[in-house]
Write an enzyme that holds these catalytic residues in place. Structure first.
Site, PDB file in Angstrom:
ATOM      1  CG  HIS A   1      42.967  38.798  37.498  1.00 30.02           C
ATOM      2  ND1 HIS A   1      43.458  38.939  38.763  1.00 30.02           N
ATOM      3  CD2 HIS A   1      43.717  39.623  36.724  1.00 30.02           C
ATOM      4  CE1 HIS A   1      44.448  39.808  38.770  1.00 30.02           C
ATOM      5  NE2 HIS A   1      44.638  40.243  37.539  1.00 30.02           N
TER       6      HIS A   1
HETATM    7  C1  UD1 Z   1      43.551  43.549  33.292  1.00 29.95           C
HETATM    8  C2  UD1 Z   1      45.052  43.724  33.127  1.00 29.95           C
HETATM    9  C3  UD1 Z   1      45.773  43.000  34.256  1.00 29.95           C
HETATM   10  C4  UD1 Z   1      45.242  43.436  35.615  1.00 29.95           C
HETATM   11  C5  UD1 Z   1      43.733  43.303  35.655  1.00 29.95           C
HETATM   12  C6  UD1 Z   1      43.197  43.867  36.928  1.00 29.95           C
HETATM   13  C7  UD1 Z   1      45.829  43.892  30.802  1.00 29.95           C
HETATM   14  C8  UD1 Z   1      46.468  43.186  29.683  1.00 29.95           C
HETATM   15  N1  UD1 Z   1      45.491  43.128  31.875  1.00 29.95           N
HETATM   16  O1  UD1 Z   1      43.273  42.165  33.154  1.00 29.95           O
HETATM   17  O2  UD1 Z   1      47.151  43.317  34.188  1.00 29.95           O
HETATM   18  O3  UD1 Z   1      45.834  42.634  36.595  1.00 29.95           O
HETATM   19  O4  UD1 Z   1      43.154  44.024  34.563  1.00 29.95           O
HETATM   20  O5  UD1 Z   1      41.936  43.369  37.222  1.00 29.95           O
HETATM   21  O6  UD1 Z   1      45.643  45.077  30.742  1.00 29.95           O
HETATM   22  N2  UD1 Z   1      35.525  41.972  31.618  1.00 29.95           N
HETATM   23  C9  UD1 Z   1      34.231  42.200  31.944  1.00 29.95           C
HETATM   24  N3  UD1 Z   1      33.917  43.366  32.582  1.00 29.95           N
HETATM   25  C10 UD1 Z   1      34.814  44.307  32.890  1.00 29.95           C
HETATM   26  C11 UD1 Z   1      36.142  44.077  32.528  1.00 29.95           C
HETATM   27  C12 UD1 Z   1      36.489  42.909  31.895  1.00 29.95           C
HETATM   28  O7  UD1 Z   1      33.358  41.371  31.690  1.00 29.95           O
HETATM   29  O8  UD1 Z   1      34.461  45.344  33.479  1.00 29.95           O
HETATM   30  C13 UD1 Z   1      35.892  40.691  30.958  1.00 29.95           C
HETATM   31  C14 UD1 Z   1      35.812  40.748  29.435  1.00 29.95           C
HETATM   32  O9  UD1 Z   1      35.337  39.500  29.000  1.00 29.95           O
HETATM   33  C15 UD1 Z   1      37.255  40.922  29.035  1.00 29.95           C
HETATM   34  C16 UD1 Z   1      37.985  40.153  30.119  1.00 29.95           C
HETATM   35  O10 UD1 Z   1      37.233  40.361  31.299  1.00 29.95           O
HETATM   36  O11 UD1 Z   1      37.520  40.424  27.749  1.00 29.95           O
HETATM   37  C17 UD1 Z   1      39.403  40.610  30.336  1.00 29.95           C
HETATM   38  O12 UD1 Z   1      39.452  42.015  30.608  1.00 29.95           O
HETATM   39  P1  UD1 Z   1      40.788  42.863  30.332  1.00 29.95           P
HETATM   40  O13 UD1 Z   1      40.615  44.240  30.817  1.00 29.95           O
HETATM   41  O14 UD1 Z   1      41.206  42.674  28.918  1.00 29.95           O
HETATM   42  O15 UD1 Z   1      41.869  42.117  31.184  1.00 29.95           O
HETATM   43  P2  UD1 Z   1      41.830  41.693  32.710  1.00 29.95           P
HETATM   44  O16 UD1 Z   1      41.874  40.218  32.787  1.00 29.95           O
HETATM   45  O17 UD1 Z   1      40.778  42.422  33.429  1.00 29.95           O
HETATM   46  N1  UDP Z   2      39.949  43.954  44.794  1.00 28.90           N
HETATM   47  C1  UDP Z   2      38.700  44.416  45.167  1.00 28.90           C
HETATM   48  N2  UDP Z   2      37.635  43.560  45.033  1.00 28.90           N
HETATM   49  C2  UDP Z   2      37.760  42.289  44.559  1.00 28.90           C
HETATM   50  C3  UDP Z   2      39.050  41.842  44.184  1.00 28.90           C
HETATM   51  C4  UDP Z   2      40.118  42.703  44.303  1.00 28.90           C
HETATM   52  O1  UDP Z   2      38.549  45.552  45.609  1.00 28.90           O
HETATM   53  O2  UDP Z   2      36.756  41.582  44.465  1.00 28.90           O
HETATM   54  C5  UDP Z   2      41.103  44.874  44.924  1.00 28.90           C
HETATM   55  C6  UDP Z   2      42.223  44.337  45.783  1.00 28.90           C
HETATM   56  O3  UDP Z   2      42.006  44.632  47.143  1.00 28.90           O
HETATM   57  C7  UDP Z   2      43.440  45.051  45.201  1.00 28.90           C
HETATM   58  C8  UDP Z   2      43.091  45.222  43.731  1.00 28.90           C
HETATM   59  O4  UDP Z   2      41.679  45.039  43.638  1.00 28.90           O
HETATM   60  O5  UDP Z   2      43.600  46.335  45.776  1.00 28.90           O
HETATM   61  C9  UDP Z   2      43.797  44.184  42.916  1.00 28.90           C
HETATM   62  O6  UDP Z   2      43.289  44.185  41.625  1.00 28.90           O
HETATM   63  P1  UDP Z   2      43.380  42.946  40.646  1.00 28.90           P
HETATM   64  O7  UDP Z   2      43.577  41.701  41.409  1.00 28.90           O
HETATM   65  O8  UDP Z   2      42.202  43.008  39.747  1.00 28.90           O
HETATM   66  O9  UDP Z   2      44.650  43.315  39.740  1.00 28.90           O
HETATM   67  P2  UDP Z   2      46.222  43.195  39.912  1.00 28.90           P
HETATM   68  O10 UDP Z   2      46.613  43.781  41.208  1.00 28.90           O
HETATM   69  O11 UDP Z   2      46.584  41.747  39.772  1.00 28.90           O
HETATM   70  O12 UDP Z   2      46.753  43.960  38.751  1.00 28.90           O
END
Ligand code: UD1
Ligand code: UDP
Length: 381
Positions: free
Chosen positions: A224
Site C-alpha cells: 500500500h
Molecule cells: C495511510 C498512511 C500510511 C499507513 C496506511 C495504513 C498517510 C500519509 N498514510 O496510507 O502511513 O501505512 O494509512 O493503512 O497518512 N481509501 C479508501 N478507503 C478507505 C481509506 C482509503 O478507498 O477507507 C483509498 C482512497 O482512494 C485514498 C487512498 O486509499 O485516497 C489512500 O488513503 P490514505 O488514507 O490517504 O493513505 P493510505 O495509503 O491508506
Molecule cells: N491488517 C489487517 N488486515 C489486512 C491487512 C493488514 O488487519 O487486510 C493489519 C495488520 O495485521 C497490521 C496492520 O493492519 O496490524 C498494518 O496496517 P497497514 O499495513 O495498513 O499499515 P502500516 O503498518 O504500514 O502503517
C-alpha cells in the site's frame, strides 16, 4: 480527591485502531478518562468499523469524517477540527500513534495549544523524506513531551537527533527552543502484546479453511505504500511477480488495500484472468490477518506493521522497498529488502519459500506490558 486524568487519543487509520485498542484498555484500568477522536482518514467498513468491533474499541467520542484528500487538504481539515475539540475538552495530554496524516494533525493541534503530546511508536526512521510517513513521524517526535519508543534502536535514533541525553550521561541541555528534553520511554511495542494475545486466542484452522489456504505453503502479500501504488512501473512489477509465483505452484493470497485496488485497476492488462492460485481479496479482519501471517511460508509486504508481525511469528518477509524503519529485523536476516522488480521479487521469494533457513530470533519488542507502562507514565506525568 485527585482529579481523573483526561487523555485525548487521536486515531484515523487501520494500524492506529489496532494500537489504540491496547492502550485504551490500560488507560481505563489505570483509572483515566479517554476521549477518542477518529479523524475518518480510513472509512471503508473493512478499514475501520471491523477493528472497532473485533477489538472491542468503544465508539469514538468524536468522528470527524474527513475522508481522503491530498496531504495538505486532509491534514489541514483534521487540524482545524482537532483544535476545536482540544480547546473544548482541555485534556491533560493528547496521544498520537504511528506516522499517518492523522498523527501529524493531532500532534500539531496539541503542540500549538501547549497540551502535552505523547507519541506512541516514536523514534522510527527510514531516513527517506520522500515518504510522507517520515515527515509525519519526524515532526510528531520533535513536538512531543513524551516519546514511547518500541525498541532500543528507536531510542538511539532520538538520541542522535538531540532529543535524549547521550548514553551514560545526564543533564544535557534541551535543544534550542525547547524548555526541556522530552521524556523518552523505552516502552516496548503495543502491537507485539496484542499480536501474541490474539494469536493465542484464535481458531487458526478455521481461518485457513475459510480462505482455502494450506498451512506453511502459501505466500501472503500486502502492498500500500505510495512509492509502490502511485508508481505504475513498480506496481505492475509487483503484481506480475505475485502472478508468476502463483503460476509456479505456490498459492498467493493478497488482501488488498483500497488504494492499491484503485491503482491496480488502471494498469493495462488487468482485465485478464488471474492465475488460479492467485487470490486478490478485500482487506481481512485483524484476527484473520494474524492467523494468515502466522501460517504463511513467506510474506511479501511494504507495510510497517505486517513486516513486524511477520517477525513476531518467525515468518520471513520480503519487502519491496529501498529501506525499512525496522532495521533490526533486516539485520537479523528474517526480513529482506528487495527491488520492486518482477524478476527480483520472484527469485527472492522463491528462494525464501524453498529454503526458509534458520536464523537467530531475538525479542526486540519488550516484555508484553507496553500499554501498562505507557498508562503508568501518562497517569503520573
Ligand atoms: C495511510 C498512511 C500510511 C499507513 C496506511 C495504513 C498517510 C500519509 N498514510 O496510507 O502511513 O501505512 O494509512 O493503512 O497518512 N481509501 C479508501 N478507503 C478507505 C481509506 C482509503 O478507498 O477507507 C483509498 C482512497 O482512494 C485514498 C487512498 O486509499 O485516497 C489512500 O488513503 P490514505 O488514507 O490517504 O493513505 P493510505 O495509503 O491508506
Ligand atoms: N491488517 C489487517 N488486515 C489486512 C491487512 C493488514 O488487519 O487486510 C493489519 C495488520 O495485521 C497490521 C496492520 O493492519 O496490524 C498494518 O496496517 P497497514 O499495513 O495498513 O499499515 P502500516 O503498518 O504500514 O502503517
Amino acid at each position: 480527591m485527585r482529579k481523573k486524568k483526561r487523555i485525548v487519543s487521536i486515531v484515523g487509520a487501520r494500524p492506529q485502531f489496532i494500537k489504540a485498542s491496547v492502550l485504551s484498555r490500560s488507560l481505563k484500568k489505570a483509572g483515566m478518562t479517554e476521549i477518542m477522536i477518529h479523524t475518518g482518514q480510513h472509512y471503508d467498513p473493512v478499514m475501520s468499523d471491523i477493528f472497532f468491533n473485533d477489538l472491542h474499541i468503544a465508539k469514538p467520542a468524536y468522528h470527524l469524517g474527513i475522508g481522503s484528500a491530498s496531504h495538505g487538504l486532509q491534514t489541514g481539515r483534521m487540524l482545524m477540527e482537532i483544535e476545536k475539540i482540544l480547546q473544548k475538552e482541555k485534556p491533560d495530554c493528547a496521544v498520537v500513534f504511528g506516522d499517518t496524516n492523522s498523527t501529524l494533525a493531532g500532534a500539531l493541534a496539541a503542540a500549538k495549544l501547549h497540551i502535552p503530546l505523547a507519541h506512541v511508536e516514536a523514534g522510527l526512521r527510514s531516513y527517506n523524506q520522500s515518504m510522507p510517513e517520515e515527515i509525519n513521524r519526524l515532526l510528531s517526535d520533535h513536538l512531543s513531551a513524551i516519546l514511547f519508543c518500541p525498541t532500543a534502536a528507536a531510542v538511539e535514533n532520538l538520541r542522535r537527533e538531540g532529543l535524549a541525553n547521550p548514553a551514560g550521561s545526564a543533564g544535557r541541555a534541551a535543544p534550542r527552543g525547547r524548555k526541556s528534553l522530552p521524556l523518552i520511554c523505552h516502552s516496548g511495542d503495543l502491537m507485539y502484546d496484542l499480536a501474541m494475545e490474539v494469536r493465542a486466542s484464535i481458531d487458526h484452522d478455521a481461518v485457513l479453511a475459510r480462505f482455502s489456504l494450506p498451512a506453511k505453503a502459501f505466500i501472503l502479500a500486502t502492498i500500500h505504500r505510495a512509492e509502490n501504488t502511485d508508481d505504475a512501473e513498480n506496481l505492475e512489477n509487483i503484481f506480475l511477480a505475485l502472478a508468476d509465483l502463483a503460476k509456479s505452484g505456490i498459492p498467493v493470497f493478497f488482501p488488498i488495500h483500497p488504494r492499491t485496488r484503485k491503482s491496480l485497476r488502471a494498469l493495462p492488462g488487468r482485465g485478464d484472468p488471474l492465475p488460479p492460485l492467485f487470490v486478490i481479496h478485500d482487506p481481512v479482519s485483524y484476527p484473520e490477518m494474524i492467523a494468515l501471517e502466522n501460517a504463511a511460508r513467506v510474506i511479501i509486504t511494504d507495510s510497517g506493521g505486517v513486516q513486524k508481525e511477520g517477525y513476531f511469528f518467525k515468518t520471513p518477509c520480503l519487502i519491496p522497498r529501498q529501506e525499512s524503519e525496522w532495521t533490526e529485523l533486516i539485520a537479523s536476516g528474517w526480513n529482506t529488502l528487495c527491488r520492486p522488480r518482477r524478476k527480483d521479487i520472484f527469485k527472492q521469494a522463491l528462494a525464501l519459500c524453498r529454503f526458509p533457513g534458520r536464523r537467530r530470533w531475538r525479542n526486540f519488542f519488550g516484555g508484553g506490558a507496553a500499554a501498562e507502562t505507557m498508562a503508568g507514565i501518562l497517569k503520573n506525568y
